[in-house]
Design a protein around this motif. Structure first.
Motif, PDB file in Angstrom:
ATOM      1  N   THR A 182       0.833  -1.210   0.000  1.00  0.00           N
ATOM      2  CA  THR A 182       0.000   0.000   0.000  1.00  0.00           C
ATOM      3  C   THR A 182       0.863   1.254   0.000  1.00  0.00           C
ATOM      4  O   THR A 182       0.541   2.245  -0.670  1.00  0.00           O
ATOM      5  CB  THR A 182      -0.946   0.008   1.224  1.00  0.00           C
ATOM      6  OG1 THR A 182      -1.690  -1.212   1.267  1.00  0.00           O
ATOM      7  CG2 THR A 182      -1.924   1.161   1.143  1.00  0.00           C
ATOM      8  N   HIS A 190       2.010   1.620  -3.498  1.00  0.00           N
ATOM      9  CA  HIS A 190       0.892   2.014  -4.366  1.00  0.00           C
ATOM     10  C   HIS A 190       0.633   3.513  -4.286  1.00  0.00           C
ATOM     11  O   HIS A 190       0.481   4.187  -5.317  1.00  0.00           O
ATOM     12  CB  HIS A 190      -0.361   1.235  -3.975  1.00  0.00           C
ATOM     13  CG  HIS A 190      -1.618   1.768  -4.605  1.00  0.00           C
ATOM     14  ND1 HIS A 190      -1.909   1.608  -5.942  1.00  0.00           N
ATOM     15  CD2 HIS A 190      -2.661   2.475  -4.068  1.00  0.00           C
ATOM     16  CE1 HIS A 190      -3.065   2.178  -6.216  1.00  0.00           C
ATOM     17  NE2 HIS A 190      -3.547   2.717  -5.097  1.00  0.00           N
ATOM     18  N   ASN A 250       1.431   5.693  -7.551  1.00  0.00           N
ATOM     19  CA  ASN A 250       0.247   6.171  -8.259  1.00  0.00           C
ATOM     20  C   ASN A 250       0.203   7.696  -8.142  1.00  0.00           C
ATOM     21  O   ASN A 250      -0.172   8.244  -7.104  1.00  0.00           O
ATOM     22  CB  ASN A 250      -1.014   5.537  -7.661  1.00  0.00           C
ATOM     23  CG  ASN A 250      -2.258   5.852  -8.471  1.00  0.00           C
ATOM     24  OD1 ASN A 250      -2.339   6.876  -9.143  1.00  0.00           O
ATOM     25  ND2 ASN A 250      -3.238   4.973  -8.402  1.00  0.00           N
TER      26      ASN A 250
END
Length: 525
Positions: free
Chosen positions: A425, A428, A432
């Protein structure tokens, strides 16, 4: 000549107004440590720096801020400390609650337990007769209180002072402040909803609204004993009325994160008092960060009062997850409480205390891993930094729901945190770019607002002092009984009127039918 006299009159009026605002005697009241103290300290400093004579009434010793070394106070402070034995018992209770929160267990009972402790502490506070009498004799113009703790209201009432209420988070008490709460698009506290609710979201919001009256009554009752002991029967205040008695309500929130909603004139948002331009970091930190290369670094901190993790399994999962990422990690953790059997990864630096605001403004900063406290989130907004939350208690789940809705980050409930999903996470959110873009957009919105929060604070406090109170900002609903506010008397009148009209129509119709039937019978006869 006439113009010169007119100018002098204008200058005289300006000077008199200036003198009537500046130099007021203000008492700030803070009975909780951690971020509550940091905010009240900042408020006291801002008011002091703008010409007011400020004194803080501070309860000290409740695990105020582990590892924090406060700068010298420019304003006066009156402190007292609770009994050492009780403090240890309180910290034991707090530690057990932390364990439960890390396991994902939270509920009304933990809130009631905490407020019962605050009530017990309030009883001790109001028994500090020497301090109370001293503060009375100082004749302060107004108090600014931490409105999270109802005891600050009671102390202001005991001192006979008008007060401005500062709430350190989102508007969790909107209905108690007399705020309109349109349930179709204003999510209530503890719902974790956004303003875009589907049918079941609106249903949940409505049921929470109905249930909140019961919960609030239970919360208020925790202070009944204190009020009965310290106030005479003929003039006993109650907590709901004291919420309405505040001259002004100030909230530590901002519309960059909060969902738009209707506000009353005496309710103002001044979130972000602790967010500010950065100061240079120590050479030790700069050297550590420079080794991160293009990967940059992240900051991990779970709140001003959670300086260590009381669950070994949770600590290991976090530690193992951080070892898997390529970024450098600056983790606020009390060194003396780090277990010797757990090895600190080479990319992780442990610090008793860190200058979070200055770290967030560093160009190599990539992510803030936080418990979701509002101060941390508003600092992240100010510096345009994405967020990964591990919410534990209080308003932290609601805060992170807002971060997620704004697409600035996401969160992992503590009971679901494992090393692999923690590391994945983190990567990510960093990789992102949509999270960073959203964070920068919110930064632009925040920094381009007309007045920074410290100016809003000073101007509103000055306005209340100069106006002799905030009564002109309060809605008339404060003076209405509940049945008038909900228009129950009007609805009852409409219902009775319709019932009478329907009864008359039905009666006439029946009489007409009977008459027609009687005429038909006579004709047949």
């Amino acid at each position: 000549m006439a113009a010169w006299k007119k100018q002098n009159v204008f200058l005289l009026v300006f000077v008199l107004q200036f003198l009537s605002i500046h130099g007021a005697k203000i008492l700030t009241i803070c009975f909780i440590g951690g971020s509550h103290y940091l905010l009240m300290d900042q408020i006291s400093r801002i008011l002091h720096n703008n010409g007011h004579e400020v004194r803080m009434f501070l309860q000290f010793g409740e695990g105020m801020l582990p590892g924090y070394k406060p700068p010298p106070s420019p304003y006066q402070v009156t402190t007292y400390s609770l009994d050492e034995k009780y403090l240890q018992e309180f910290m034991d209770i707090f530690l057990e609650n932390q364990k439960e929160f890390l396991k994902g267990r939270r509920g009304v009972q933990s809130v009631l337990t905490f407020l019962k402790e605050l009530s017990y502490q309030c009883n001790i506070t109001l028994h500090q007769s020497e301090i109370i009498n001293f503060l009375k004799e100082e004749h302060y113009d107004i108090a600014v209180v931490d409105a999270f703790n109802p005891c600050t209201f009671l102390v202001s009432e005991k001192l006979g002072l008008p007060f401005i209420a500062f709430f350190p988070g989102i508007m969790a008490n909107a209905d108690r402040v007399g705020m309109p709460v349109p349930l179709s698009y204003v999510p209530l506290f503890q719902t974790q909803l956004s303003d875009q609710m589907d049918f079941f979201g609106r249903l949940k919001n409505t049921l929470m609204f109905l249930g909140s009256f019961v919960v609030q009554k239970m919360i208020d009752s925790t202070f009944d004993g204190v009020i009965e002991e310290h106030f005479p029967a003929e003039s006993r205040p109650n907590i709901p009325d004291l919420h309405l008695k505040a001259e002004l309500w100030l909230y530590n929130i901002d519309f960059t994160l909060e969902f738009p909603r209707p506000l009353l004139p005496h309710v103002q948002y001044i979130g972000g008092l602790l967010a500010k331009p950065v100061k240079p970091l120590s050479q030790e930190l700069e050297d550590f960060i420079s080794d991160s290369g293009d990967s940059g670094f992240i900051v991990v901190t779970l709140g001003s009062m959670l300086s260590s993790l009381p669950l070994m399994d949770f600590l290991k999962e976090m530690n193992d997850g951080l070892a898997k990422i390529q970024q450098k990690v600056i983790w606020r953790y009390q060194r003396s409480k780090w277990p010797q059997e757990v090895e600190i990864p080479p990319n992780v630096k442990i610090m008793d205390w860190l200058s979070q605001n200055d770290l967030l403004g560093h160009p190599k900063m990539r992510l803030l891993v936080t418990h979701g406290g509002m101060n941390s989130l508003l600092e992240a907004v100010y510096h345009g930094v994405p967020v990964l939350g591990i919410p534990l208690f209080g308003d932290q789940y609601e805060n992170m729901a807002r971060v997620k809705a704004r697409q600035m980050g996401t969160f992992i409930p503590p009971e679901q945190l494992k090393a692999d999903n923690f590391a994945s996470t983190i990567q990510h959110v960093i990789e992102n770019k949509s999270y960073k873009i959203s964070a920068m957009k919110l930064q632009t919105i925040r920094r381009s607002q007309p007045f920074p929060p410290d100016q809003q604070l000073v101007r509103w406090v000055d306005h209340i002092i100069q106006s002799g109170g905030g009564g002109h900002l309060h809605p008339y609903s404060y003076k209405q009984p509940w049945y008038q506010q909900w228009l129950l008397d009007v609805l009852l009148f409409i219902f009775v009127s319709l019932a009478v009209v329907i009864y008359i129509i039905v009666t006439l119709f029946r009489a007409l039918i009977r008459k027609l039937c009687s005429a038909g019978k006579l004709k047949r006869n």
